[in-house]
Design a protein around this motif. Structure first.
Motif, PDB file in Angstrom:
ATOM      1  N   MET A  82       0.847  -1.170   0.000  1.00 33.10           N
ATOM      2  CA  MET A  82       0.000   0.000   0.000  1.00 33.10           C
ATOM      3  C   MET A  82       0.888   1.225   0.000  1.00 33.10           C
ATOM      4  SD  MET A  82      -2.732   1.412   2.816  1.00 33.10           S
ATOM      5  CE  MET A  82      -3.761   0.013   2.730  1.00 33.10           C
ATOM      6  N   SER A  83       0.456   2.228  -0.735  1.00 34.31           N
ATOM      7  CA  SER A  83       1.244   3.458  -0.762  1.00 34.31           C
ATOM      8  C   SER A  83       1.138   4.183   0.569  1.00 34.31           C
ATOM      9  CB  SER A  83       0.764   4.362  -1.899  1.00 34.31           C
ATOM     10  OG  SER A  83      -0.488   4.937  -1.565  1.00 34.31           O
ATOM     11  N   GLU A  84       2.114   5.008   0.830  1.00 30.66           N
ATOM     12  CA  GLU A  84       2.145   5.771   2.079  1.00 30.66           C
ATOM     13  C   GLU A  84       0.914   6.661   2.206  1.00 30.66           C
ATOM     14  OE1 GLU A  84       3.604   6.861   5.777  1.00 30.66           O
ATOM     15  OE2 GLU A  84       4.382   5.325   4.455  1.00 30.66           O
ATOM     16  N   SER A  85       0.500   7.296   1.098  1.00 28.78           N
ATOM     17  CA  SER A  85      -0.656   8.204   1.179  1.00 28.78           C
ATOM     18  C   SER A  85      -1.939   7.428   1.454  1.00 28.78           C
ATOM     19  CB  SER A  85      -0.787   9.026  -0.097  1.00 28.78           C
ATOM     20  OG  SER A  85      -1.052   8.199  -1.208  1.00 28.78           O
ATOM     21  N   ALA A  86      -2.097   6.237   0.888  1.00 29.91           N
ATOM     22  CA  ALA A  86      -3.280   5.423   1.150  1.00 29.91           C
ATOM     23  C   ALA A  86      -3.297   5.001   2.622  1.00 29.91           C
ATOM     24  CB  ALA A  86      -3.297   4.203   0.236  1.00 29.91           C
ATOM     25  N   HIS A  87      -2.155   4.602   3.142  1.00 31.56           N
ATOM     26  CA  HIS A  87      -2.011   4.216   4.546  1.00 31.56           C
ATOM     27  C   HIS A  87      -2.439   5.374   5.450  1.00 31.56           C
ATOM     28  CE1 HIS A  87      -0.061   2.260   8.014  1.00 31.56           C
ATOM     29  NE2 HIS A  87       0.463   3.432   8.273  1.00 31.56           N
ATOM     30  N   LYS A  88      -1.942   6.557   5.162  1.00 30.27           N
ATOM     31  CA  LYS A  88      -2.259   7.733   5.976  1.00 30.27           C
ATOM     32  C   LYS A  88      -3.725   8.121   5.866  1.00 30.27           C
ATOM     33  CE  LYS A  88       2.301   9.809   6.206  1.00 30.27           C
ATOM     34  NZ  LYS A  88       3.120  11.001   5.954  1.00 30.27           N
ATOM     35  N   ARG A  89      -4.287   8.044   4.652  1.00 30.51           N
ATOM     36  CA  ARG A  89      -5.699   8.398   4.469  1.00 30.51           C
ATOM     37  C   ARG A  89      -6.588   7.476   5.287  1.00 30.51           C
ATOM     38  NH1 ARG A  89      -5.348   8.712  -1.611  1.00 30.51           N
ATOM     39  NH2 ARG A  89      -6.747   6.930  -1.542  1.00 30.51           N
ATOM     40  N   LEU A 114     -15.924   2.276   4.429  1.00 27.86           N
ATOM     41  CA  LEU A 114     -14.621   2.857   4.765  1.00 27.86           C
ATOM     42  C   LEU A 114     -13.821   3.136   3.498  1.00 27.86           C
ATOM     43  CD1 LEU A 114     -12.990   3.752   7.189  1.00 27.86           C
ATOM     44  CD2 LEU A 114     -12.142   1.432   7.434  1.00 27.86           C
ATOM     45  N   ALA A 115     -13.898   2.227   2.539  1.00 25.17           N
ATOM     46  CA  ALA A 115     -13.215   2.430   1.255  1.00 25.17           C
ATOM     47  C   ALA A 115     -13.780   3.653   0.533  1.00 25.17           C
ATOM     48  CB  ALA A 115     -13.360   1.186   0.386  1.00 25.17           C
ATOM     49  N   ALA A 116     -15.097   3.797   0.541  1.00 21.40           N
ATOM     50  CA  ALA A 116     -15.726   4.942  -0.130  1.00 21.40           C
ATOM     51  C   ALA A 116     -15.331   6.264   0.535  1.00 21.40           C
ATOM     52  CB  ALA A 116     -17.244   4.782  -0.129  1.00 21.40           C
ATOM     53  N   LEU A 117     -15.237   6.280   1.839  1.00 24.36           N
ATOM     54  CA  LEU A 117     -14.857   7.500   2.560  1.00 24.36           C
ATOM     55  C   LEU A 117     -13.416   7.918   2.281  1.00 24.36           C
ATOM     56  CD1 LEU A 117     -16.461   6.869   6.061  1.00 24.36           C
ATOM     57  CD2 LEU A 117     -17.096   8.660   4.430  1.00 24.36           C
ATOM     58  N   THR A 118     -12.552   6.939   2.046  1.00 27.80           N
ATOM     59  CA  THR A 118     -11.134   7.231   1.858  1.00 27.80           C
ATOM     60  C   THR A 118     -10.713   7.303   0.396  1.00 27.80           C
ATOM     61  OG1 THR A 118     -10.604   4.880   2.038  1.00 27.80           O
ATOM     62  CG2 THR A 118     -10.452   6.204   4.061  1.00 27.80           C
ATOM     63  N   GLY A 119     -11.601   6.881  -0.497  1.00 34.38           N
ATOM     64  CA  GLY A 119     -11.253   6.864  -1.918  1.00 34.38           C
ATOM     65  C   GLY A 119     -10.339   5.709  -2.284  1.00 34.38           C
ATOM     66  N   LEU A 120     -10.351   4.670  -1.471  1.00 35.81           N
ATOM     67  CA  LEU A 120      -9.525   3.488  -1.704  1.00 35.81           C
ATOM     68  C   LEU A 120     -10.417   2.329  -2.136  1.00 35.81           C
ATOM     69  CD1 LEU A 120      -7.383   3.737   1.561  1.00 35.81           C
ATOM     70  CD2 LEU A 120      -6.717   4.458  -0.733  1.00 35.81           C
ATOM     71  N   THR A 121      -9.819   1.280  -2.665  1.00 39.90           N
ATOM     72  CA  THR A 121     -10.607   0.095  -2.988  1.00 39.90           C
ATOM     73  C   THR A 121     -10.875  -0.687  -1.708  1.00 39.90           C
ATOM     74  OG1 THR A 121      -8.689  -1.322  -3.371  1.00 39.90           O
ATOM     75  CG2 THR A 121      -9.531  -0.082  -5.282  1.00 39.90           C
ATOM     76  N   ARG A 122     -11.923  -1.504  -1.733  1.00 38.36           N
ATOM     77  CA  ARG A 122     -12.232  -2.333  -0.581  1.00 38.36           C
ATOM     78  C   ARG A 122     -11.098  -3.306  -0.305  1.00 38.36           C
ATOM     79  NH1 ARG A 122     -12.896  -6.856   0.955  1.00 38.36           N
ATOM     80  NH2 ARG A 122     -12.919  -7.728  -1.138  1.00 38.36           N
ATOM     81  N   GLU A 123     -10.454  -3.772  -1.358  1.00 37.37           N
ATOM     82  CA  GLU A 123      -9.343  -4.703  -1.199  1.00 37.37           C
ATOM     83  C   GLU A 123      -8.168  -4.058  -0.469  1.00 37.37           C
ATOM     84  OE1 GLU A 123     -10.985  -4.106  -4.043  1.00 37.37           O
ATOM     85  OE2 GLU A 123     -11.973  -6.018  -4.405  1.00 37.37           O
ATOM     86  N   THR A 124      -7.872  -2.795  -0.806  1.00 37.70           N
ATOM     87  CA  THR A 124      -6.795  -2.069  -0.139  1.00 37.70           C
ATOM     88  C   THR A 124      -7.125  -1.866   1.334  1.00 37.70           C
ATOM     89  OG1 THR A 124      -6.175  -0.956  -2.183  1.00 37.70           O
ATOM     90  CG2 THR A 124      -5.448   0.083  -0.136  1.00 37.70           C
TER      91      THR A 124
END
Length: 80
Positions: A1-8, A37-47
């Motif tokens: 996971m990217s650092e920005s995704a982790h932080k978000r 949670l994925a929708a709130l963060t703009g990430l995929t559910r898998e991430t």
């Protein structure tokens, strides 16, 4: 996971814990699904699922039946 995704994801968890969580000392419980949670963060559910698994392996949180339990919100916030 990217650092920005982790932080978000962690940032959103800390915010939700403070706004919506049922607090018990440092522990917080939030009713939310991985999909929400994925929708709130703009990430995929898998991430989101992978990151939750990593945090669960560190005994920072637990996620069961759409309930996210953060054992220590301060410790989670320190991961930022």
């Amino acid at each position: 996971m990217s650092e920005s995704a982790h932080k978000r994801l962690i940032t959103e968890m800390v915010i939700l814990a403070k706004r919506l969580g049922k607090l018990d000392g440092k522990k917080a419980s939030i009713t939310i699904s991985e999909k929400e949670l994925a929708a709130l963060t703009g990430l995929t559910r898998e991430t989101v699922s992978r990151e939750i698994k990593a945090l669960r392996n560190k005994n920072i949180l637990e996620f069961k039946k759409s309930t996210l339990t953060i054992f220590d919100t301060e410790q989670l916030g320190q991961l930022l």
